[in-house]
Enzyme design. Sequence first.
Site, PDB file in Angstrom:
ATOM      1  N   GLY A  65     -23.616  28.932 -41.011  1.00 32.68           N
ATOM      2  CA  GLY A  65     -24.833  28.698 -41.767  1.00 32.68           C
ATOM      3  C   GLY A  65     -25.849  29.812 -41.625  1.00 32.68           C
ATOM      4  N   HIS A  87     -30.400   9.583 -39.080  1.00 31.23           N
ATOM      5  CA  HIS A  87     -30.260  10.397 -40.282  1.00 31.23           C
ATOM      6  C   HIS A  87     -31.293  10.044 -41.349  1.00 31.23           C
ATOM      7  CE1 HIS A  87     -26.216  11.129 -38.451  1.00 31.23           C
ATOM      8  NE2 HIS A  87     -26.494  12.344 -38.881  1.00 31.23           N
ATOM      9  N   GLU A 134     -20.454  15.444 -40.101  1.00 27.55           N
ATOM     10  CA  GLU A 134     -20.008  14.045 -40.229  1.00 27.55           C
ATOM     11  C   GLU A 134     -20.226  13.503 -41.636  1.00 27.55           C
ATOM     12  OE1 GLU A 134     -22.658  15.088 -38.327  1.00 27.55           O
ATOM     13  OE2 GLU A 134     -22.813  13.830 -36.539  1.00 27.55           O
ATOM     14  N   CYS A 182      -6.715  19.029  -6.746  1.00 27.00           N
ATOM     15  CA  CYS A 182      -7.511  20.250  -6.655  1.00 27.00           C
ATOM     16  C   CYS A 182      -7.029  21.299  -7.655  1.00 27.00           C
ATOM     17  CB  CYS A 182      -7.435  20.833  -5.244  1.00 27.00           C
ATOM     18  SG  CYS A 182      -8.035  19.729  -3.958  1.00 27.00           S
ATOM     19  N   SER A 219       0.856  -1.184   0.000  1.00 32.87           N
ATOM     20  CA  SER A 219       0.000   0.000   0.000  1.00 32.87           C
ATOM     21  C   SER A 219       0.890   1.232   0.000  1.00 32.87           C
ATOM     22  CB  SER A 219      -0.914   0.026   1.228  1.00 32.87           C
ATOM     23  OG  SER A 219      -2.007  -0.850   1.070  1.00 32.87           O
ATOM     24  N   GLU A 241      -1.216  19.265  -4.807  1.00 36.66           N
ATOM     25  CA  GLU A 241      -2.586  19.384  -5.317  1.00 36.66           C
ATOM     26  C   GLU A 241      -3.580  18.505  -4.571  1.00 36.66           C
ATOM     27  OE1 GLU A 241       0.498  20.241  -8.361  1.00 36.66           O
ATOM     28  OE2 GLU A 241       0.075  18.518  -7.064  1.00 36.66           O
ATOM     29  N   SER A 242      -3.129  17.480  -3.820  1.00 41.14           N
ATOM     30  CA  SER A 242      -3.947  16.631  -2.959  1.00 41.14           C
ATOM     31  C   SER A 242      -3.226  15.314  -2.684  1.00 41.14           C
ATOM     32  CB  SER A 242      -5.348  16.366  -3.528  1.00 41.14           C
ATOM     33  OG  SER A 242      -6.137  15.742  -2.529  1.00 41.14           O
ATOM     34  N   HIS A 296      -3.223   0.220  -3.800  1.00 42.99           N
ATOM     35  CA  HIS A 296      -3.054  -1.029  -3.059  1.00 42.99           C
ATOM     36  C   HIS A 296      -2.925  -2.156  -4.079  1.00 42.99           C
ATOM     37  CE1 HIS A 296      -3.449  -3.754   0.387  1.00 42.99           C
ATOM     38  NE2 HIS A 296      -4.141  -4.525  -0.419  1.00 42.99           N
TER      39      HIS A 296
END
Length: 396
Positions: A332, A244, A268, A106, A78, A85-86, A91
């Site tokens: 458009g 479509h 697309e 964070c 472990s 940052e945290s 494990h």
Amino acid sequence: LGEGAVHRGKPDLNLTDDDEEEEHLPQGQHLLVDIKNVEHDFLNSEDRLAAAMVDVVKAGGLTLLSYHCHSLQPKGVSCVGVLLESHVSFHTWPDEGVITLDLFTCGPKPLLPVVPTVEKLFGVPRSKDEEIVTLWSHELRGFRHPEGRKRDYLDDQSDLSYWAVSPLDLAVKKNVVSTSSKYQRIDIWDLLDVDDTPSYQDAIDAGLKEGDPRWLTNEVVKPERLLFLDGTLQSMSDSEREYHEALVHPAMFAHPEPKRVAIVGGGEGATLREVLKHKTVEEAVMIEIDEELVEIAKAHLPFMSNCSDLADSAPSGSCFDDPRASVVYENGKKWFIDRYASEEEAAKNPKFDVIVLDALDPEENSDLAGDLYTDESFLTSLFHSLSDEGVAVVQV
């Protein structure tokens, strides 16, 4: 702290005002990663695991303050690392070949790009016959401003989070494209659920016969490819044809002889594909603002613009290369207003028999969709651009 404790020197804590503000907001990112079929000795080695953790932290652009790893009895390790940052922790279960990892930050740096690094550094295969299996989930945590949540494509209210980023139990979760064009965020993912079973096409491709046990598993199932724009789901490979076809053909059949068709959006190429199936069509004009989206779709969603089954199709088989088709890379709304805002202006330009509005969903958090569906000048221009028996169809 025990024999496995390791301390590092003090990091550079100099932050800009913007960085410091981000650091102290009550919000963060949470990444969970589960990996199996990992080498036994690696999962039982404090030193190798600690080195992998340090490298992951560096790759993520994070700052490690200190960490502690502890060997367990009879096996397993472990570890927990304290970040500026945290934290990061994991494990291991060596006999089972499993490691579970937890990374919370964070800071403003995104965690999603760290996933491949975690898999590479911690996914040491235990044999040549077993593939590494990785399950992961990403969540935004804490108390976030409602407006900020609307703009964040990874927020748990977004389709991208719901379908791809958040679920931990997907059998396949592969990021194909993640980029930002000039106009929008573009994400394409391949997804396969653990409970998916073969489609008719999967069965044909795999040669499944009656009684084959693979009918009941996802062994021969092809992952579904999904397109997200600004976090909103746009297309799914398994169901895009139904969508479509339903969008295009009722309008096309409602006109006695549709020769000239306009498509607003539809980057697309699937709407164009359905329009070109009609033999009466002499010209199909697609007005799409995002050229980069079209090029990405050609490369990664070619089935959506495949016209190879049409008579006299282009040698490439692409609908975009059909001689009847043309693509205008422009807004458009502006394109129609510039040409058809008044009856006098409209008289100077050729009319359309059918117009298909296949732009983004009219969602309140979509800046690109804007007021396409409510702007009176645009809707008036659409009306002026229609021929006497013209038909316009809008997806809402």
